[in-house]
Structures are given as C-alpha cells and as structure tokens.
Design an enzyme around this catalytic site. Structure first.
Site, PDB file in Angstrom:
ATOM      1  N   LYS A   1       0.941  -0.771   0.163  1.00 56.79           N
ATOM      2  CA  LYS A   1       0.313   0.066   0.037  1.00 56.79           C
ATOM      3  C   LYS A   1       0.914   1.457   0.031  1.00 56.79           C
ATOM      4  CE  LYS A   1      -1.534   2.034   4.316  1.00 56.79           C
ATOM      5  NZ  LYS A   1      -1.672   3.255   4.364  1.00 56.79           N
ATOM      6  N   ASN A   2       1.718   1.635   0.882  1.00 56.61           N
ATOM      7  CA  ASN A   2       2.480   2.505   1.089  1.00 56.61           C
ATOM      8  C   ASN A   2       3.751   2.940  -0.041  1.00 56.61           C
ATOM      9  OD1 ASN A   2       1.237   3.030   3.698  1.00 56.61           O
ATOM     10  ND2 ASN A   2       2.766   2.209   4.555  1.00 56.61           N
TER      11      ASN A   2
ATOM     12  N   CYS B   1      -4.128  12.690  13.046  1.00 52.54           N
ATOM     13  CA  CYS B   1      -4.329  11.588  13.093  1.00 52.54           C
ATOM     14  C   CYS B   1      -3.862  10.844  14.769  1.00 52.54           C
ATOM     15  CB  CYS B   1      -4.188  10.421  12.026  1.00 52.54           C
ATOM     16  SG  CYS B   1      -2.682  10.501  11.707  1.00 52.54           S
TER      17      CYS B   1
ATOM     18  N   ARG C   1       1.487  14.656  13.082  1.00 58.94           N
ATOM     19  CA  ARG C   1       2.137  14.721  11.903  1.00 58.94           C
ATOM     20  C   ARG C   1       2.322  15.641  10.422  1.00 58.94           C
ATOM     21  NH1 ARG C   1      -0.906   9.201   8.871  1.00 58.94           N
ATOM     22  NH2 ARG C   1       1.845   9.420   7.730  1.00 58.94           N
TER      23      ARG C   1
ATOM     24  N   ASP D   1       5.702   0.720  11.670  1.00 56.70           N
ATOM     25  CA  ASP D   1       4.033   0.466  10.969  1.00 56.70           C
ATOM     26  C   ASP D   1       4.417  -1.027  11.745  1.00 56.70           C
ATOM     27  OD1 ASP D   1       3.463   2.857  10.465  1.00 56.70           O
ATOM     28  OD2 ASP D   1       4.152   1.566   7.971  1.00 56.70           O
TER      29      ASP D   1
ATOM     30  N   ARG E   1      -8.359  -0.250   5.141  1.00 57.68           N
ATOM     31  CA  ARG E   1      -8.069   0.668   4.643  1.00 57.68           C
ATOM     32  C   ARG E   1      -6.343  -0.088   4.084  1.00 57.68           C
ATOM     33  NH1 ARG E   1      -6.551   6.015   7.868  1.00 57.68           N
ATOM     34  NH2 ARG E   1      -5.377   5.982   6.268  1.00 57.68           N
TER      35      ARG E   1
HETATM   36  N1  EPU Z   1       7.760  14.346  10.024  1.00 60.50           N
HETATM   37  C1  EPU Z   1       7.905  15.926  10.393  1.00 60.50           C
HETATM   38  N2  EPU Z   1       7.703  16.905   8.934  1.00 60.50           N
HETATM   39  C2  EPU Z   1       7.098  16.212   8.036  1.00 60.50           C
HETATM   40  C3  EPU Z   1       6.968  15.479   7.599  1.00 60.50           C
HETATM   41  C4  EPU Z   1       7.720  14.142   8.910  1.00 60.50           C
HETATM   42  O1  EPU Z   1       7.888  16.499  11.730  1.00 60.50           O
HETATM   43  O2  EPU Z   1       7.107  16.781   6.894  1.00 60.50           O
HETATM   44  C5  EPU Z   1       7.609  13.772  11.607  1.00 60.50           C
HETATM   45  C6  EPU Z   1       6.333  12.858  11.580  1.00 60.50           C
HETATM   46  O3  EPU Z   1       5.526  13.697  12.222  1.00 60.50           O
HETATM   47  C7  EPU Z   1       7.385  11.413  12.232  1.00 60.50           C
HETATM   48  C8  EPU Z   1       8.517  11.188  11.070  1.00 60.50           C
HETATM   49  O4  EPU Z   1       9.017  13.185  10.746  1.00 60.50           O
HETATM   50  O5  EPU Z   1       7.682  12.277  13.105  1.00 60.50           O
HETATM   51  C9  EPU Z   1       8.919  10.685  10.100  1.00 60.50           C
HETATM   52  O6  EPU Z   1       7.472  10.603   9.054  1.00 60.50           O
HETATM   53  P1  EPU Z   1       7.434  10.767   7.456  1.00 60.50           P
HETATM   54  O7  EPU Z   1       6.751  11.448   7.135  1.00 60.50           O
HETATM   55  O8  EPU Z   1       8.170   9.206   7.699  1.00 60.50           O
HETATM   56  O9  EPU Z   1       5.760   9.196   7.570  1.00 60.50           O
HETATM   57  P2  EPU Z   1       5.195   9.639   7.042  1.00 60.50           P
HETATM   58  O10 EPU Z   1       5.706   9.201   5.228  1.00 60.50           O
HETATM   59  O11 EPU Z   1       3.987  10.443   6.666  1.00 60.50           O
HETATM   60  C10 EPU Z   1       4.488   6.927   6.008  1.00 60.50           C
HETATM   61  C11 EPU Z   1       3.591   5.886   5.884  1.00 60.50           C
HETATM   62  C12 EPU Z   1       3.438   5.487   7.502  1.00 60.50           C
HETATM   63  C13 EPU Z   1       4.987   5.325   8.330  1.00 60.50           C
HETATM   64  C14 EPU Z   1       5.457   6.533   8.481  1.00 60.50           C
HETATM   65  C15 EPU Z   1       7.551   5.441   9.060  1.00 60.50           C
HETATM   66  C16 EPU Z   1       2.307   5.483   3.572  1.00 60.50           C
HETATM   67  C17 EPU Z   1       1.563   6.380   3.082  1.00 60.50           C
HETATM   68  N3  EPU Z   1       2.538   6.426   5.301  1.00 60.50           N
HETATM   69  O12 EPU Z   1       4.415   8.263   6.499  1.00 60.50           O
HETATM   70  O13 EPU Z   1       2.319   4.721   6.985  1.00 60.50           O
HETATM   71  O14 EPU Z   1       4.589   5.043   9.320  1.00 60.50           O
HETATM   72  O15 EPU Z   1       6.126   6.439   6.640  1.00 60.50           O
HETATM   73  O16 EPU Z   1       7.377   4.992   8.455  1.00 60.50           O
HETATM   74  O17 EPU Z   1       3.369   5.729   3.129  1.00 60.50           O
HETATM   75  C18 EPU Z   1       0.929   3.095   7.810  1.00 60.50           C
HETATM   76  O18 EPU Z   1       0.806   2.538   6.728  1.00 60.50           O
HETATM   77  O19 EPU Z   1      -0.273   2.996   8.587  1.00 60.50           O
HETATM   78  C19 EPU Z   1       1.306   4.226   8.222  1.00 60.50           C
HETATM   79  C20 EPU Z   1       1.333   4.783   8.379  1.00 60.50           C
END
Ligand code: EPU
Length: 438
Positions: A22-23, A129, A134, A321, A413
């Site tokens: 999915k991701n 969320c 996030r 995750d 989801r």
């Molecule tokens: N962060 C910031 N600023 C940003 C972006 C991220 O401070 O602009 C922080 C976040 O708050 C967090 C850390 O950086 O503390 C890492 O977050 P990341 O950006 O890597 O998360 P994401 O890219 O939004 C994806 C996955 C998540 C998974 C995370 C971490 C998808 C659609 N989502 O989210 O998946 O937990 O990477 O590996 O790919 C799930 O599938 O259940 C899920 C939540």
C-alpha cells in the site's frame, strides 16, 4: 460500520499470499501525474486507501482503469488483481480538496508531482491523526528549496512555480529523522527540475526505492536511492511505463506475528525478507523460527516467547508500522519487554485496548513496558488506526473467548482481504455489519 468477531485459540497453519505494498502504491500512483501517456501498474492491492487515491487522481484529470485479472493468470498476488492503468488527460486541474485529504493523509503525495508538472498545486493541509500530529513542513521546505513558493489559505497549502523548478543540494531530515513521503515528494518534483538535486538525509525505505525505480523507468535520472543521499539529474519530461510494486513488508510482518502468536506455522508467499531484517531479528530473539526459501518465508514459533527490547527507527530499523503488532505478541512473552517509539512518539492507542483484553502494558512517555501475561481474554475493543487495529486482530486470534473489534474500516484501509486470508489458514473470524448485530 463493520466489526470483526474473532473466536480465539486456533493455531494458524497454511499458506498466505502477501499483497502489493500500500505504502509503495500510493506515492507511485501520484507520481503517474507527471508522465506523458499511459502507466500500467501491477500488484496494486484492492484497499480503501487505493480507492481514495484513484478518486483523487480522477479529480486531478487522470483516466484510471482497473483491469480484471487475466484468465488463469498466476503469480500476481493473492487477489490476482488486474493491472491499473493511469493516463493523464487533463492537466488543468491542480487541487486535492479537504473531502479527500481528510480520508487519506497520503493525498499529500500529489503535491510534488502536480507542482512540478502543472506549476500550481492546491492541497488541503492534512490534520493530525490517531498516531500523532504528522506535520508536512519538511515536504514544503524541500519544495521551497527547489524554488516553489507557498502560502496557506483557508486550510489549503497553495504552491506555485514560476518557470521551472531548479535543482540544488538540500538537507531533508527533521527532528524525528528522515521523512518517507517527504523524500518521495521532493524526489518526484526534482526529476523535472533544471539541473542536479541532491537530497541529503533522505529516507531509505524500500518504498522510496520502489518509487525511484518507477521514475527511472519513466526516464528520470535518479541514483543513490536507498541511501541517505539521493542524486537526481533533472529531465525535460517523463513518459508512461509498466511497473510492479514491491510486496507489502508490513502485511508480511503482521502475518509473521500471526503465526508466532497462535503458535502456528505459516508459509508466506510473494514477499521479500530482505525488507524485514530488523523485524526478523526481533522475532528470532522472541523465539520465532523464520526460514527463507526463494520468495517464500516459513514462520513457526516455539511455545515459550522471550521478552525483548525494541525501538522503532527509520529503515533499516524496526518499522513503526509493526510496533503495535509486536506489542500484542510481547503481551504473551515470559517476562518484561520494553517498546520505544522513535518515529511517532504518541502511537500507543492500542495500549489501552490490549489492556482491556488482559494485557499488562504501562506507558511512560514514548516507551511502553510490557509485562507478559499467561493469556489474553476476548473483549469488545475499538480499532483506532490501521496498525493498532491489526494488533487487536492478532490479540483476538489468541485470546480466550470472543473478541469483537469495532470500526474495522481502519483495517480495510490497509490490509487486503485480511479476514479471508486468516480464515483460509484456520482462524475463526467473521465480519458483521452493525445493523445485523442489532
Ligand atoms: N515529519 C515532520 N515533518 C514532515 C514530515 C514528517 O516532522 O514534514 C515527522 C513525522 O511527524 C514523523 C517522522 O517525521 O515523526 C517520520 O514521518 P514520515 O514523514 O516518514 O511519515 P509519512 O511519510 O507521512 C509513511 C507511511 C506511514 C509510516 C511512516 C513511517 C505512507 C502512506 N505512510 O508516512 O504509514 O508510519 O511513513 O515509516 O507511506 C501506515 O501505513 O499505517 C502508516 C502510518
């Protein structure tokens, strides 16, 4: 709203086919917004989040067609899902509205591609969320460094590019380390920028690598993906291609834990253990036997489970995750385990629900101390987010009596046909509709 009724205590035995990731699929689908002509994606799972992304791509002027699987087709994952064709037909639309972003935060993935290709993007700001605040500041900062200008208006991020984005060297990490979707967003935009971009502090997750591989097939010039320093030579345009997404490492890890928690024996097909080295390390420490044969993993577990310490980290560390699912397993270990969350420090909504099932978990800041118990008991619990819900399913599989999990749309989801896959290997799990329940 659907619920699951799980009658616990059945050993799982048999074979499970792991779906496409999915991701990986979500940002890859968004990247198709930049290609001329048709892109054909294979292995895309059938999930609520994928439906949401299809809808968003439609709003952004794409023609999205899901084909039926070819007759007698084999080896394309569990549902034999047919390919998904994405073709951009109208480049004038550039808005991802709140109605869709509120159902799926990954909508932010369209920001980089739309901005780079259409010079303007309006994306509703994703709110917090269940797993934390996030923010998306790192996405915006990275795109700003490429020359985009941003302002916010009525809950929307509005980005504009005058002329063409310009490559540069930038640091992309934040307080919690690298960002997965932020890296992908900036990497996508940089493929169409003028000159070279170097992303320092990039995320190394397999989903970033998969997206870079897709972009390279489209004609991009990306190197270093999978390392913290990614180089991108900008190109004038990208063209459609054919691509198969990687197997879902989180679904695979969840089924590994399902085998372990039920003292069962599962064969997991279409998966990549190389993406799960840290997970296998912790599970082996717990006492789980893992053996790899070609693209298949066999998982079985010893009766006695050892307690472990585990800290979630960016890839290749243990993934956030799978934190909730591992915690469900550690609830039954013989001693005290310590689980620390370094990616989303508030991602512990499952603790209260596991405790309602007889678990003994105490949270202290971003750490949970798990005192193993002899058994969990069935209870009525609430799914709060995707992975926390998966942890409750795992707990339900082994709990004494019946567990009812409400709000399973969270699971839908991100886990393709989870109850069918579990039932096929011996679980007793039934989906009920609230109306039918009374
Ligand atoms: N962060 C910031 N600023 C940003 C972006 C991220 O401070 O602009 C922080 C976040 O708050 C967090 C850390 O950086 O503390 C890492 O977050 P990341 O950006 O890597 O998360 P994401 O890219 O939004 C994806 C996955 C998540 C998974 C995370 C971490 C998808 C659609 N989502 O989210 O998946 O937990 O990477 O590996 O790919 C799930 O599938 O259940 C899920 C939540």
């Amino acid at each position: 709203m659907d619920s699951f009724l799980i009658s616990g205590g059945h050993r799982l035995k048999g074979s499970v086919e792991i779906s496409g990731s999915k991701n990986s699929a979500l940002p890859i689908m968004a990247a198709c917004l930049m290609a001329e002509g048709k892109t054909t994606l294979k292995g895309i799972p059938r999930l609520l989040d994928i439906d949401s992304m299809n809808k968003l791509l439609g709003m952004l002027g794409c023609d999205v067609v899901r084909h039926e699987p070819a007759e007698g087709a084999g080896g394309d994952g569990p549902a034999l899902n047919g390919p998904l064709d994405i073709t951009v037909v109208d480049e004038n639309r550039c808005e991802a509205p709140y109605e869709i972003v509120k159902t799926m935060r990954a909508s932010i993935c369209v920001l980089g591609p739309v901005l780079a290709k259409r010079k303007k993007a309006i994306v509703s700001i994703p709110g917090g969320c269940a797993i934390g605040d996030r923010p998306v500041d790192l996405h915006v900062r990275g795109l700003q460094k490429l020359g985009a200008e941003f302002h916010t208006e009525n809950g929307n991020i509005i980005g504009e590019v005058r002329g063409r984005l310009k490559g540069c060297r930038m640091y992309l990490g934040g307080a919690q380390g690298p960002t997965v979707l932020g890296t992908i967003n900036v990497m996508c935009a940089a493929t169409l920028a003028e000159g070279q971009t170097v992303l320092v502090g990039a995320a190394c997750e397999p989903e970033v690598v998969d997206c870079a591989n897709l972009l390279n097939k489209m004609g991009a010039k990306i190197t270093g993906h999978g390392t913290p320093e990614v180089q991108i030579e900008g190109v004038e345009s990208l063209k459609g291609c054919e691509h198969r997404v990687i197997p879902d490492r989180i679904e695979c890890g969840t089924f590994m834990i399902a085998a372990a928690i039920t003292n069962g024996e599962l064969e997991l097909k279409h998966c990549n253990l190389d993406h799960l080295v840290a997970v296998a390390d912790r599970l082996e420490e717990v006492g789980v036997n893992i053996c790899r044969e070609n693209g298949t993993i066999r998982v079985s577990s010893a009766r006695r489970l050892n307690p472990v310490e585990m800290t979630t980290q960016p890839y290749p560390g243990f993934p956030t995750d799978l934190q909730a699912q591992l915690m469900a397993l550690l609830c039954l270990a013989d001693g005290i385990s310590v689980v620390t969350e370094r990616i989303f420090p508030d991602r512990f909504l499952h603790v209260g629900e596991l405790n309602r099932m007889g678990g003994r978990v105490r949270k202290e800041g971003a750490t949970a101390v798990v005192q193993g118990v002899r058994e969990l008991q069935g209870a009525n619990v609430m799914a709060s987010d995707l992975r926390a819900s998966a942890a409750l399913v795992l707990a339900g599989l082994v709990a004494k009596g019946t567990t009812r999990i409400d709000r399973v749309y969270h699971i839908d989801r991100g886990y393709e046909k989870i109850e069918q896959k579990l039932v096929a290997v011996g679980a007793q799990i039934e989906r009920i509709n609230e109306k039918a329940w009374g």
